[in-house]
Design an enzyme around this catalytic site. Structure first.
Site, short mmCIF file in Angstrom:
data_model
loop_
_atom_site.label_atom_id
_atom_site.label_comp_id
_atom_site.label_asym_id
_atom_site.label_seq_id
_atom_site.Cartn_x
_atom_site.Cartn_y
_atom_site.Cartn_z
N TYR A 1 0.82 -1.20 0.00
CA TYR A 1 0.00 0.00 0.00
C TYR A 1 0.87 1.26 0.00
O TYR A 1 2.10 1.18 0.05
CB TYR A 1 -0.90 0.00 1.22
CG TYR A 1 -0.23 -0.56 2.44
CD1 TYR A 1 0.80 0.16 3.05
CD2 TYR A 1 -0.57 -1.81 2.96
CE1 TYR A 1 1.44 -0.33 4.16
CE2 TYR A 1 0.08 -2.31 4.07
CZ TYR A 1 1.08 -1.56 4.67
OH TYR A 1 1.74 -2.06 5.76
N SER B 1 6.84 -1.19 10.68
CA SER B 1 6.43 -2.46 10.08
C SER B 1 4.92 -2.55 10.17
O SER B 1 4.28 -1.80 10.90
CB SER B 1 7.07 -3.63 10.83
OG SER B 1 6.41 -3.82 12.06
N LYS B 2 4.37 -3.47 9.41
CA LYS B 2 2.91 -3.60 9.39
C LYS B 2 2.35 -3.86 10.78
O LYS B 2 1.23 -3.52 11.08
CB LYS B 2 2.50 -4.76 8.47
CG LYS B 2 2.80 -4.51 7.01
CD LYS B 2 4.04 -5.26 6.58
CE LYS B 2 4.76 -4.45 5.50
NZ LYS B 2 6.13 -4.85 5.28
N ARG B 3 3.19 -4.48 11.60
CA ARG B 3 2.70 -4.86 12.92
C ARG B 3 2.59 -3.70 13.90
O ARG B 3 1.79 -3.73 14.82
CB ARG B 3 3.61 -5.94 13.49
CG ARG B 3 3.32 -7.32 12.94
CD ARG B 3 4.57 -8.15 12.78
NE ARG B 3 4.35 -9.23 11.85
CZ ARG B 3 4.34 -9.07 10.53
NH1 ARG B 3 4.50 -7.86 10.00
NH2 ARG B 3 4.15 -10.08 9.72
N THR B 4 3.42 -2.70 13.70
CA THR B 4 3.46 -1.62 14.69
C THR B 4 2.32 -0.63 14.55
O THR B 4 2.38 0.47 15.07
CB THR B 4 4.79 -0.86 14.63
OG1 THR B 4 5.05 -0.51 13.28
CG2 THR B 4 5.91 -1.67 15.18
#
Length: 507
Positions: free
Chosen positions: A51, A276-279
């Site tokens: 994205y 990161s996508k996780r944060t």
RNA sequence: GCUCCCAUCGUCUAGCGGUCUAGGACGCUGCCCUCUCAAGGCAGAAACCCGGGUUCGAUUCCCGGUGGGAGCGCCA
């Protein structure tokens, strides 16, 4: 909306070659000599492997602002040469993000996959001029070389084994093409944000510009595109700073003077770690879905690594008027979600309610609410504008305006919808029924006079009323709340509350 | 490992040799306002990474250290 999203909107290689490159740069040079400002042209060149990232969005914003500030042009280029990882979904996500933010581009989107013929042409040219060569080294040799160099605590790089072979691949034989990097001397990057950075050519090796299958590599396509498109200012993440000397060398081999570079630092998460996508939310569309206004995101982004004195609030126009590359901070910055929230709230409460209403609609819809079923959305927005940090929050607070409470918040009801408050509510209902003009000021007077007459604190009157109409203990000021709700709905809800109290106590 | 980049309150930042007892903003704490929740007003705590230079004078310039980050792909 951008009118230029057609994938076919790519210039024919020939035309680009004729109108860009050396010609554009020399023209710019002549302009400068003549005292005329060079026409600025910036670009945003994401690779569609995910994205639109928040860091990418900021680079895009900076590039956009710089172009606008100088009356130049802003180009969007999709770097999709990695066929494995590039997806059409990602392209759409990027386009969607740009549109939502309002970063409109003057040219593009150009797709690198549509320009392979042009890249091949330049590779052929470099080969012919002996500025590039075929390399036949098998992968195993390269791997072994790297291992040995690492063991010797050296920086791994190609040793130039095939550099002077002067051989052309036989039919069926596979070879990559490498650029002949200068063997000595230095490359100076006069970076607008990092300052003067010097690289020794001995640190650089002969990088692959065409793969075994003939497809071009990143560092090469960038160079050709920036040249062909006449890019004057390259604003990009500082993870590219180390690539810059290589690109400059290729550019010069092509007979072109490099553009001005500005390497902006990265954006880290709130803990100072790599994003990161996780944060958490890192994509522009996620911010949109979380209830942020585009102007809040833009304002937040522009203040990340850039400042203009003590000013915190910037409209897009102000950004365009005040932005300068030289004011960009050289250090990385961490995300501060709280500040984004504060900015969002600022824009929610200061923007035109119609504008906010437009952005609020989808969030109401996802709660199953159609604003046509109740008060004008603008009115609801006005009532709630000072008490919502996000549009998601605002949508939740708006629900009771469109849907009578199915039940009462337990704690609030226990305190405010009781046998003691029932007569108060009933009497107040009659007062409200008799109000002449159903407007906040009149309602305000009515409620206040009623409280005085009953010798009750306002809290004893307004709060039961609030719970009766909203179902909970929190809402905009009671006069405003009732005004927006309308008289009929207000009275009906008081009646329902009274009936509910009766049922609770009557058994 | 090698090369390159970076370093002011918790966070975003102002500062471009004296104006710094280091300014603003978010957040935090307290008070005021108040029909709830907010918003708003006022007040407060909170930082120049360390060590050397240069200079009459360093947060500002230079060097080193430390710490963080990036690059070193037939990824972009």
């Amino acid at each position: 909306m951008n009118s230029s999203t057609a994938p076919g909107a790519v210039n024919a290689p020939g035309r680009l070659a004729a109108s860009g490159g050396a010609f554009a740069t020399i023209a710019g040079l002549l302009d400068q000599l003549a005292g005329q400002p060079m026409t600025v042209k910036t670009r945003f060149a994401p690779s569609p492997t995910g994205y639109l990232h928040i860091g990418g969005a900021r680079t895009a914003l900076f590039s956009y602002l710089y172009a606008r500030r100088h009356g130049g042009r802003f180009v969007l280029r999709i770097e999709d040469t990695d066929l494995e990882r590039s997806t059409p979904e990602a392209v759409n996500a990027i386009l969607e993000g740009m549109t939502w933010l309002g970063l409109d581009y003057d040219e593009g989107p150009f797709y690198q996959t549509k320009r392979f013929d042009r890249y091949k042409e330049v590779i052929r040219q470099l080969l012919e001029q002996d500025k590039a060569y075929y390399c036949f080294c098998p992968k195993e040799r390269i791997d072994k070389l790297r291992e040995e160099q690492m063991a010797r605590k050296e920086k791994p790089r190609y040793d130039g084994h095939c550099r002077d072979l002067g051989r052309v691949p036989q039919p069926g034989e596979e070879a990559v093409v490498r650029f002949k990097n200068p063997l000595d001397g230095e490359v100076v990057v006069d970076d607008r944000v990092k300052g003067r950075v010097v690289f020794q050519n001995t640190e650089l090796d002969d990088l692959v510009i065409a793969r075994g299958d003939g497809s071009p590599t990143y560092n090469f396509t960038v160079v050709v595109d920036d040249m062909d498109m006449g890019i004057t200012h390259v604003i990009r993440g500082d993870d590219h700073l180390n690539n810059t000397p290589r690109q400059m060398n290729i550019l010069r081999a092509l007979g072109v003077e490099p553009p001005v570079y500005a390497h902006v630092p990265m954006i880290l998460d709130e803990h100072g770690k790599k994003l990161s996508k996780r944060t958490g939310a890192a994509s522009v569309t996620e911010y949109r879905d979380a209830g942020f206004l585009p102007e809040a995101v833009l304002n937040y982004l522009v203040r990340l690594g850039w400042a203009h004195g003590d000013q915190e609030i910037f409209s897009l126009d102000e950004m365009v008027a005040l932005f300068d590359i030289d004011d960009i901070n050289a250090a990385a910055s961490s995300l501060n979600p709280g500040k984004l929230l504060w900015l969002n709230q600022h824009y929610i409460k200061t923007s035109d309610p119609r504008h906010v209403a437009r952005h609020l609609s989808p969030h109401l819809a996802s709660l199953g609410i159609d604003p046509a079923d109740g008060p004008a959305l603008e009115q609801v927005v006005e009532a709630l504008s000072e008490r919502a940090k996000t549009l998601v929050e605002m949508a939740q607070s708006a629900v009771f305006f469109y849907r009578a409470p199915a039940e009462y918040e337990e704690k609030a009801a226990r305190k405010n919808l009781t046998a003691e408050t029932a007569p108060v509510l009933a009497a107040l209902r009659e007062q409200l029924a008799g109000v002449g003009e159903w407007t906040a000021p009149v309602i305000h007077d009515t409620v206040h006079r009623f409280a005085e007459a009953q010798e009750l604190g306002l809290g004893k009157v307004a709060q039961p009323l609030r719970v009766a109409v909203s179902g909970g203990s929190v809402s905009p000021p009671i006069d405003k709340t009732l005004e927006v709700l309308g008289r009929d709905e207000t009275l009906a809800r008081i009646d329902r509350a009274l009936a509910w109290i009766g049922a609770q106590n009557g058994g």
